[in-house]
Design a protein around this motif. Structure first.
Motif, PDB file in Angstrom:
ATOM      1  N   SER A  29       0.809  -1.209   0.000  1.00  0.00           N
ATOM      2  CA  SER A  29       0.000   0.000   0.000  1.00  0.00           C
ATOM      3  C   SER A  29       0.850   1.270   0.000  1.00  0.00           C
ATOM      4  O   SER A  29       1.630   1.504   0.923  1.00  0.00           O
ATOM      5  CB  SER A  29      -0.915   0.010   1.226  1.00  0.00           C
ATOM      6  OG  SER A  29      -1.544   1.256   1.386  1.00  0.00           O
ATOM      7  N   ALA A  30       0.690   2.096  -1.052  1.00  0.00           N
ATOM      8  CA  ALA A  30       1.381   3.379  -1.101  1.00  0.00           C
ATOM      9  C   ALA A  30       0.822   4.318  -0.031  1.00  0.00           C
ATOM     10  O   ALA A  30       1.562   5.081   0.598  1.00  0.00           O
ATOM     11  CB  ALA A  30       1.230   4.007  -2.487  1.00  0.00           C
ATOM     12  N   ARG A  31      -0.478   4.262   0.181  1.00  0.00           N
ATOM     13  CA  ARG A  31      -1.092   5.099   1.228  1.00  0.00           C
ATOM     14  C   ARG A  31      -0.581   4.676   2.605  1.00  0.00           C
ATOM     15  O   ARG A  31      -0.301   5.520   3.458  1.00  0.00           O
ATOM     16  CB  ARG A  31      -2.610   4.979   1.176  1.00  0.00           C
ATOM     17  CG  ARG A  31      -3.328   5.797   2.252  1.00  0.00           C
ATOM     18  CD  ARG A  31      -4.833   5.723   2.112  1.00  0.00           C
ATOM     19  NE  ARG A  31      -5.277   6.320   0.867  1.00  0.00           N
ATOM     20  CZ  ARG A  31      -6.568   6.399   0.499  1.00  0.00           C
ATOM     21  NH1 ARG A  31      -7.504   5.885   1.288  1.00  0.00           N
ATOM     22  NH2 ARG A  31      -6.894   6.984  -0.644  1.00  0.00           N
ATOM     23  N   ARG A  37       5.364   6.933   7.009  1.00  0.00           N
ATOM     24  CA  ARG A  37       6.323   8.046   6.991  1.00  0.00           C
ATOM     25  C   ARG A  37       5.930   9.104   8.015  1.00  0.00           C
ATOM     26  O   ARG A  37       6.785   9.626   8.746  1.00  0.00           O
ATOM     27  CB  ARG A  37       6.385   8.665   5.596  1.00  0.00           C
ATOM     28  CG  ARG A  37       7.483   9.720   5.431  1.00  0.00           C
ATOM     29  CD  ARG A  37       7.398  10.404   4.079  1.00  0.00           C
ATOM     30  NE  ARG A  37       6.272  11.316   4.021  1.00  0.00           N
ATOM     31  CZ  ARG A  37       6.320  12.578   4.472  1.00  0.00           C
ATOM     32  NH1 ARG A  37       7.419  13.055   5.032  1.00  0.00           N
ATOM     33  NH2 ARG A  37       5.272  13.343   4.348  1.00  0.00           N
ATOM     34  N   ARG A  38       4.637   9.411   8.109  1.00  0.00           N
ATOM     35  CA  ARG A  38       4.189  10.439   9.042  1.00  0.00           C
ATOM     36  C   ARG A  38       4.366   9.998  10.491  1.00  0.00           C
ATOM     37  O   ARG A  38       4.737  10.810  11.355  1.00  0.00           O
ATOM     38  CB  ARG A  38       2.723  10.787   8.761  1.00  0.00           C
ATOM     39  CG  ARG A  38       2.531  11.439   7.399  1.00  0.00           C
ATOM     40  CD  ARG A  38       1.081  11.792   7.120  1.00  0.00           C
ATOM     41  NE  ARG A  38       0.910  12.338   5.784  1.00  0.00           N
ATOM     42  CZ  ARG A  38      -0.237  12.784   5.297  1.00  0.00           C
ATOM     43  NH1 ARG A  38      -1.341  12.730   6.054  1.00  0.00           N
ATOM     44  NH2 ARG A  38      -0.302  13.262   4.075  1.00  0.00           N
ATOM     45  N   ILE A  39       4.106   8.716  10.746  1.00  0.00           N
ATOM     46  CA  ILE A  39       4.361   8.193  12.090  1.00  0.00           C
ATOM     47  C   ILE A  39       5.850   8.262  12.401  1.00  0.00           C
ATOM     48  O   ILE A  39       6.265   8.641  13.499  1.00  0.00           O
ATOM     49  CB  ILE A  39       3.850   6.741  12.203  1.00  0.00           C
ATOM     50  CG1 ILE A  39       2.318   6.705  12.095  1.00  0.00           C
ATOM     51  CG2 ILE A  39       4.300   6.111  13.517  1.00  0.00           C
ATOM     52  CD1 ILE A  39       1.746   5.313  12.028  1.00  0.00           C
ATOM     53  N   GLY A  40       6.662   7.906  11.400  1.00  0.00           N
ATOM     54  CA  GLY A  40       8.115   7.942  11.575  1.00  0.00           C
ATOM     55  C   GLY A  40       8.636   9.335  11.867  1.00  0.00           C
ATOM     56  O   GLY A  40       9.563   9.508  12.669  1.00  0.00           O
ATOM     57  N   VAL A  41       8.055  10.334  11.225  1.00  0.00           N
ATOM     58  CA  VAL A  41       8.465  11.722  11.490  1.00  0.00           C
ATOM     59  C   VAL A  41       8.309  12.037  12.968  1.00  0.00           C
ATOM     60  O   VAL A  41       9.226  12.560  13.622  1.00  0.00           O
ATOM     61  CB  VAL A  41       7.627  12.716  10.640  1.00  0.00           C
ATOM     62  CG1 VAL A  41       7.871  14.143  11.117  1.00  0.00           C
ATOM     63  CG2 VAL A  41       7.982  12.594   9.171  1.00  0.00           C
ATOM     64  N   GLY A  42       7.135  11.712  13.528  1.00  0.00           N
ATOM     65  CA  GLY A  42       6.890  12.005  14.932  1.00  0.00           C
ATOM     66  C   GLY A  42       7.816  11.243  15.860  1.00  0.00           C
ATOM     67  O   GLY A  42       8.366  11.813  16.816  1.00  0.00           O
ATOM     68  N   ILE A  80      12.849   6.058   6.936  1.00  0.00           N
ATOM     69  CA  ILE A  80      11.415   6.164   6.642  1.00  0.00           C
ATOM     70  C   ILE A  80      10.866   7.484   7.169  1.00  0.00           C
ATOM     71  O   ILE A  80      10.067   8.157   6.520  1.00  0.00           O
ATOM     72  CB  ILE A  80      10.653   4.976   7.254  1.00  0.00           C
ATOM     73  CG1 ILE A  80      10.967   3.695   6.481  1.00  0.00           C
ATOM     74  CG2 ILE A  80       9.139   5.232   7.241  1.00  0.00           C
ATOM     75  CD1 ILE A  80      10.401   2.430   7.111  1.00  0.00           C
ATOM     76  N   GLY A  81      11.309   7.888   8.366  1.00  0.00           N
ATOM     77  CA  GLY A  81      10.786   9.091   8.997  1.00  0.00           C
ATOM     78  C   GLY A  81      11.328  10.396   8.456  1.00  0.00           C
ATOM     79  O   GLY A  81      10.629  11.411   8.491  1.00  0.00           O
ATOM     80  N   ARG A  85      10.166  11.291   0.666  1.00  0.00           N
ATOM     81  CA  ARG A  85       9.133  10.470   0.031  1.00  0.00           C
ATOM     82  C   ARG A  85       8.878   9.224   0.865  1.00  0.00           C
ATOM     83  O   ARG A  85       9.795   8.704   1.526  1.00  0.00           O
ATOM     84  CB  ARG A  85       9.558  10.066  -1.382  1.00  0.00           C
ATOM     85  CG  ARG A  85       9.630  11.209  -2.373  1.00  0.00           C
ATOM     86  CD  ARG A  85      10.108  10.738  -3.744  1.00  0.00           C
ATOM     87  NE  ARG A  85       9.206   9.753  -4.338  1.00  0.00           N
ATOM     88  CZ  ARG A  85       9.438   9.147  -5.504  1.00  0.00           C
ATOM     89  NH1 ARG A  85      10.547   9.433  -6.194  1.00  0.00           N
ATOM     90  NH2 ARG A  85       8.577   8.274  -5.995  1.00  0.00           N
ATOM     91  N   ALA A  86       7.634   8.756   0.830  1.00  0.00           N
ATOM     92  CA  ALA A  86       7.293   7.515   1.517  1.00  0.00           C
ATOM     93  C   ALA A  86       8.048   6.358   0.873  1.00  0.00           C
ATOM     94  O   ALA A  86       8.278   6.340  -0.339  1.00  0.00           O
ATOM     95  CB  ALA A  86       5.793   7.272   1.454  1.00  0.00           C
ATOM     96  N   SER A  87       8.424   5.376   1.673  1.00  0.00           N
ATOM     97  CA  SER A  87       9.234   4.277   1.150  1.00  0.00           C
ATOM     98  C   SER A  87       8.756   2.935   1.676  1.00  0.00           C
ATOM     99  O   SER A  87       8.125   2.828   2.729  1.00  0.00           O
ATOM    100  CB  SER A  87      10.707   4.488   1.522  1.00  0.00           C
ATOM    101  OG  SER A  87      10.851   4.704   2.917  1.00  0.00           O
ATOM    102  N   HIS A  88       9.085   1.901   0.893  1.00  0.00           N
ATOM    103  CA  HIS A  88       8.768   0.511   1.229  1.00  0.00           C
ATOM    104  C   HIS A  88      10.093  -0.227   1.401  1.00  0.00           C
ATOM    105  O   HIS A  88      10.829  -0.408   0.431  1.00  0.00           O
ATOM    106  CB  HIS A  88       7.961  -0.143   0.110  1.00  0.00           C
ATOM    107  CG  HIS A  88       6.727   0.600  -0.285  1.00  0.00           C
ATOM    108  ND1 HIS A  88       5.476   0.308   0.212  1.00  0.00           N
ATOM    109  CD2 HIS A  88       6.553   1.639  -1.151  1.00  0.00           C
ATOM    110  CE1 HIS A  88       4.578   1.117  -0.323  1.00  0.00           C
ATOM    111  NE2 HIS A  88       5.205   1.931  -1.153  1.00  0.00           N
ATOM    112  N   PHE A  89      10.397  -0.673   2.606  1.00  0.00           N
ATOM    113  CA  PHE A  89      11.673  -1.346   2.858  1.00  0.00           C
ATOM    114  C   PHE A  89      11.503  -2.860   2.845  1.00  0.00           C
ATOM    115  O   PHE A  89      10.506  -3.403   3.327  1.00  0.00           O
ATOM    116  CB  PHE A  89      12.244  -0.917   4.212  1.00  0.00           C
ATOM    117  CG  PHE A  89      13.166   0.258   4.131  1.00  0.00           C
ATOM    118  CD1 PHE A  89      14.541   0.094   4.191  1.00  0.00           C
ATOM    119  CD2 PHE A  89      12.655   1.531   3.996  1.00  0.00           C
ATOM    120  CE1 PHE A  89      15.397   1.188   4.110  1.00  0.00           C
ATOM    121  CE2 PHE A  89      13.492   2.632   3.911  1.00  0.00           C
ATOM    122  CZ  PHE A  89      14.872   2.463   3.969  1.00  0.00           C
TER     123      PHE A  89
END
Length: 239
Positions: A29-31, A37-42, A80-81, A85-89
């Motif tokens: 899921s790209a979404r 990514r947003r969770i990772g930022v926090g 990721i954070g 850009r959002a990423s898939h590892f």
């Protein structure tokens, strides 16, 4: 003509013919990756003090591969954070245990079995690139010194097969043991440097995916990644 086996990211043998028989699977899921990514930022900015350099070098659209050095468990979540850009590892299956499993799946990360040629993981990773997404890879295959000294050929395969530029990423400071309160984590509120490098093409422009071509691509990749790590260390003052 006999196909030569190829050592893959999962740690097993991968050959071009075996990959051609890979089953059709749904892309992650790209979404979900954007939510991750947003969770990772926090989390990353809340727990540590990331210093991000060169993020502007990451292409804003199209398929991209993040090639990240790996010396600590936090390296993947950190990238990721802080990445633009959002990423898939690609993440070892052992990390998908307990409550982390559903969370990792929901945030678009890719479970890979390193003991075999995990065709499902390979296909899902290629689907990320085909959809113009960002694929994250630890090209050393597992945590080590984080110096790109030993690369597996899976990175070259994904870059050539997925027609995706590679962006080298150096994470420095995550393995610092000084002042740790929690043994498994870097010191809280410590500075961790994440340095993005210039994107480069792994192939020679011919599109060849022969054993020789992938070996040559792996050599080119290793030179680029090692040079970027040296540059990142000089830039940040890290060893």
């Amino acid at each position: 003509m006999r196909r030569h086996p190829r050592r893959g990211e999962a740690g097993g043998e991968v050959s071009e013919s075996s990959l051609d028989r890979t089953p059709s699977v749904e892309a992650p899921s790209a979404r979900g990756a954007e939510v991750g990514r947003r969770i990772g930022v926090g989390l990353m900015y809340g727990l540590w003090k990331p210093r991000v350099l060169g993020a502007w070098k990451v292409p804003t659209t199209g398929p991209v591969i993040f090639a990240v050095n790996h010396s600590h468990i936090v390296d993947g979540p950190m990238v990721i954070g802080v990445a633009p850009r959002a990423s898939h590892f690609l993440v070892k299956k052992e990390a998908f245990v307990g409550p982390f499993g559903p969370f990792m799946h929901a945030t678009g990360q890719l479970k890979v079995d390193r003991s075999t040629a995990d065709r499902t993981a390979i296909t899902r990773a290629l689907a990320v690139l085909a959809n113009g997404g960002v694929l994250g890879i630890f090209p050393e295959g597992t945590r080590g010194e984080g110096d790109f000294a030993s690369l597996r050929a899976g990175l070259a395969y994904f870059a050539v097969r997925g027609n995706a530029p590679i962006v080298p990423v150096a994470v420095l400071g995550s393995s610092d043991r000084r002042g740790r309160l929690l043994k498994a984590l870097p010191p809280l509120r410590s500075r961790i440097d994440v340095v993005f490098g210039d994107p480069f093409e792994a192939g020679d422009g011919s599109g060849r995916r022969t054993r020789k071509a992938l070996d040559e691509a792996t050599e080119r990749i290793q030179k680029h990644l090692s040079a970027h790590l040296d540059h990142a260390r000089r830039l940040t003052g890290r060893r």
